[in-house]
Design an enzyme around this catalytic site. Structure first.
Site, PDB file in Angstrom:
ATOM      1  N   TYR A 139       0.846  -1.191   0.000  1.00 29.80           N
ATOM      2  CA  TYR A 139       0.000   0.000   0.000  1.00 29.80           C
ATOM      3  C   TYR A 139       0.880   1.238   0.000  1.00 29.80           C
ATOM      4  O   TYR A 139       1.864   1.310   0.739  1.00 29.80           O
ATOM      5  CB  TYR A 139      -0.894   0.006   1.248  1.00 29.80           C
ATOM      6  CG  TYR A 139      -1.810   1.204   1.363  1.00 29.80           C
ATOM      7  CD1 TYR A 139      -2.860   1.384   0.473  1.00 29.80           C
ATOM      8  CD2 TYR A 139      -1.634   2.149   2.373  1.00 29.80           C
ATOM      9  CE1 TYR A 139      -3.714   2.482   0.584  1.00 29.80           C
ATOM     10  CE2 TYR A 139      -2.482   3.247   2.494  1.00 29.80           C
ATOM     11  CZ  TYR A 139      -3.515   3.408   1.596  1.00 29.80           C
ATOM     12  OH  TYR A 139      -4.359   4.493   1.710  1.00 29.80           O
ATOM     13  N   ASP A 234       9.295   3.215  -0.431  1.00 31.98           N
ATOM     14  CA  ASP A 234       8.278   3.834   0.414  1.00 31.98           C
ATOM     15  C   ASP A 234       8.560   3.452   1.865  1.00 31.98           C
ATOM     16  O   ASP A 234       8.395   2.302   2.266  1.00 31.98           O
ATOM     17  CB  ASP A 234       6.892   3.343  -0.046  1.00 31.98           C
ATOM     18  CG  ASP A 234       5.756   4.011   0.710  1.00 31.98           C
ATOM     19  OD1 ASP A 234       6.036   4.752   1.676  1.00 31.98           O
ATOM     20  OD2 ASP A 234       4.588   3.777   0.336  1.00 31.98           O
ATOM     21  N   LYS A 272       4.190   9.556   8.755  1.00 35.94           N
ATOM     22  CA  LYS A 272       3.980   9.010  10.107  1.00 35.94           C
ATOM     23  C   LYS A 272       4.979   9.545  11.136  1.00 35.94           C
ATOM     24  O   LYS A 272       4.789  10.624  11.657  1.00 35.94           O
ATOM     25  CB  LYS A 272       3.970   7.486  10.038  1.00 35.94           C
ATOM     26  CG  LYS A 272       2.832   7.000   9.098  1.00 35.94           C
ATOM     27  CD  LYS A 272       2.569   5.538   9.175  1.00 35.94           C
ATOM     28  CE  LYS A 272       1.623   5.057   8.104  1.00 35.94           C
ATOM     29  NZ  LYS A 272       0.270   4.851   8.508  1.00 35.94           N
TER      30      LYS A 272
HETATM   31  C1  LIG Z   1       3.731   2.413   3.179  1.00 36.30           C
HETATM   32  C2  LIG Z   1       2.701   3.512   3.141  1.00 36.30           C
HETATM   33  N1  LIG Z   1       2.745   4.406   2.146  1.00 36.30           N
HETATM   34  C3  LIG Z   1       1.864   5.408   2.066  1.00 36.30           C
HETATM   35  C4  LIG Z   1       0.874   5.553   2.991  1.00 36.30           C
HETATM   36  C5  LIG Z   1      -0.095   6.694   2.865  1.00 36.30           C
HETATM   37  O1  LIG Z   1       0.098   7.595   3.892  1.00 36.30           O
HETATM   38  P1  LIG Z   1      -1.109   8.556   4.342  1.00 36.30           P
HETATM   39  O2  LIG Z   1      -2.116   7.693   5.018  1.00 36.30           O
HETATM   40  O3  LIG Z   1      -0.443   9.525   5.284  1.00 36.30           O
HETATM   41  O4  LIG Z   1      -1.610   9.209   3.120  1.00 36.30           O
HETATM   42  C6  LIG Z   1       0.778   4.629   4.055  1.00 36.30           C
HETATM   43  C7  LIG Z   1      -0.261   4.712   5.100  1.00 36.30           C
HETATM   44  O5  LIG Z   1      -1.291   5.146   5.044  1.00 36.30           O
HETATM   45  C8  LIG Z   1       1.725   3.596   4.118  1.00 36.30           C
HETATM   46  O6  LIG Z   1       1.691   2.688   5.091  1.00 36.30           O
HETATM   47  N1  LIG Z   2      -2.263   0.836   6.918  1.00 37.79           N
HETATM   48  C1  LIG Z   2      -2.561   2.231   6.758  1.00 37.79           C
HETATM   49  C2  LIG Z   2      -1.277   2.964   6.750  1.00 37.79           C
HETATM   50  O1  LIG Z   2      -0.234   2.495   7.043  1.00 37.79           O
HETATM   51  C3  LIG Z   2      -3.453   2.709   7.822  1.00 37.79           C
HETATM   52  C4  LIG Z   2      -3.738   4.185   7.829  1.00 37.79           C
HETATM   53  C5  LIG Z   2      -5.025   4.555   7.140  1.00 37.79           C
HETATM   54  O2  LIG Z   2      -5.225   4.200   5.986  1.00 37.79           O
HETATM   55  O3  LIG Z   2      -5.843   5.262   7.764  1.00 37.79           O
END
Ligand SMILES: Cc1ncc(COP(=O)(O)O)c(C=O)c1O
Ligand SMILES: N[C@H](C=O)CCC(=O)O
Length: 433
Positions: A139, A234, A272
């Site tokens: 993701y 990422d 994060k």
């Molecule tokens: C590996 C990774 N990339 C991107 C994202 C996207 O970050 P955000 O939720 O701050 O948009 C997340 C989590 O949501 C993530 O775990």
């Molecule tokens: N697994 C997601 C990010 O690492 C959880 C955060 C979200 O989507 O709200």
């Protein structure tokens, strides 16, 4: 009587502002959280839980660390947003580069989604190519070209592609099984000159936590370099959490110990932890690529609240508190919790596997061996996880409500919190065995 869930569902789609917060993967009604401190969250009725969500990663110091809260209060008193560069933005970027050498230049944004979206655009702009490779079950936020075979909330819902992504956009995303070296090599052989980038989580943590097979990240790096594509690592989730230099740093240290030259990402994304619980994320990487970004170069990217002074104050205070001692405490908590849970499940004859990458971990239910590819992850016994989740919740432990997410510990998860979780696991295992 109207419950909180009814009221939330009447105004917020699904009752939430991000799908992973709903309990679709486990059933039941999520309880609203009113406050958080250290290793605990407290619900609206005043009930306290040992928190293993940790805001989905940022809360590595524990919630509401006094130094971070004070930094935010002081920053807020000096103005909420300037729309002009401030000293702390430079300091945060320097703090990132000081810990993560491939981050030669840093652009701060507000969310991980913006960071990965920008990295993809930058790779396409720099190479003049359209296609990207991503891996199933990983993701990278919710921009269109990355919402294909995605993990996290999409894997939890069992619908890994999103409606609203046009076939044209999806066609430029090549999806491969994570860890499949032959598939990756073949994809480069077939599409080499069209591939702008390979994007990968430094260690997958949105289909449960998966340690990349030995040499897989290096193979991506080599193929990208040989074919003129960009390797985007990422580290939104793993960055400054899986280890002091993210999961890249874990592999770098292993390589250095083995006398091997470490591989390097071209671009890297963070989020994060670098915001300490506030909306800060970043795209960073090789200076020559990063200088393709506007205003220096032709790849446009912008944000009214990018580098927001209050958010950056939280991130900077957090980063400055991340000492070796913090990482040792997080590693000890992670080891004690994952090892303790696994021992109890093993003694009870409950089939499971533990996925570990640096200080990150998750449990895989009904699988005897930690999986690597999403098709194996998807064979988990999610019904068993749902029973486990509710038993622990009843016992005052708040797990991520999905079998596809990491368990997040912090430096505040000490012996008392770990014992409380293990007692709850023991009680459940006795009923389940
Ligand atoms: C590996 C990774 N990339 C991107 C994202 C996207 O970050 P955000 O939720 O701050 O948009 C997340 C989590 O949501 C993530 O775990
Ligand atoms: N697994 C997601 C990010 O690492 C959880 C955060 C979200 O989507 O709200």
């Amino acid at each position: 009587m109207t419950t909180f869930t009814d009221r939330a569902a009447a105004i917020l789609p699904g009752g939430v502002n991000s799908p992973v917060r709903a309990w679709n993967g486990v059933g039941g009604e999520p309880v609203p959280i009113a406050s958080a401190r250290g290793a605990y969250v407290t619900d609206g009725d005043g009930r306290e839980y040992v928190d293993l969500i940790g805001s989905w990663g940022p809360a590595i110091l524990g919630h509401a660390h006094p130094t971070v809260v004070q930094a935010v209060q002081q920053a807020a008193a000096s103005g909420l947003s300037f729309g002009a560069t401030s000293a702390r933005e430079v300091e945060l970027a320097e703090e990132i580069r000081g810990r993560y050498a491939p981050a030669e230049r840093v652009r701060l944004v507000s969310t991980g989604t913006e960071a990965t979206m920008t990295a993809i655009r930058l790779a396409r702009g720099a190479t003049g190519r359209a296609k990207i490779i991503k891996f199933a079950g990983l993701y990278h936020g919710h921009s269109d070209s990355l919402l294909v075979a995605a993990g996290s909330g999409l894997a939890t819902s069992g619908v890994p592609d999103s409606a609203g992504v046009t076939p044209g956009t999806a066609a430029d995303t090549i999806v491969l099984a994570f860890g499949d070296e032959d598939a990756l090599t073949d994809a480069f052989a077939e599409h080499g000159q069209q591939i702008a980038a390979v994007i990968t989580e430094a260690a997958p943590a949105n289909m449960g936590v998966v340690r990349p097979p030995l040499g897989f990240n290096r193979l991506i790096s080599t193929l990208c370099r040989n074919e003129g594509a960009v390797m985007i690592v990422d580290e939104v989730l793993t960055g400054f959490r899986a280890g002091p230099a993210g999961y890249w740093g874990v592999e770098r240290d292993e390589d250095l110990a083995a006398g091997v030259e470490p591989w390097q990402p071209d671009l890297v994304t963070f989020g994060k932890v670098i915001g300490g619980g506030m909306p800060v994320a970043a795209v960073a990487g090789r200076a020559d690529l990063m200088e393709q970004l506007a205003p220096l170069g032709p790849v446009y990217q912008a944000g009214t609240l990018s580098g927001n002074p209050v958010a950056v104050a939280a991130g900077l205070a957090t980063m400055r508190l991340l000492t070796d001692d913090v990482y040792q405490r997080v590693a000890a908590a992670s080891e004690a919790l994952s090892g303790g849970v696994s021992e109890i499940l093993t003694d009870a004859g409950i089939t499971h596997a533990v996925g570990r990458a640096g200080t990150l971990f998750s449990l895989f239910w009904g699988l005897g061996v930690a999986p690597i590819a999403f098709e194996d992850v998807a064979r988990q016994d999610t019904a068993q996880f749902a029973r486990f989740f509710h038993a622990l919740h009843d016992a005052g432990v708040y797990l991520p409500p999905s079998a596809y997410e990491a368990w997040f510990v912090s430096q505040s998860h000490g012996q008392a919190e770990i014992e409380r979780v293990l007692d709850a696991v023991r009680a459940w295992a006795a009923t389940e065995a």
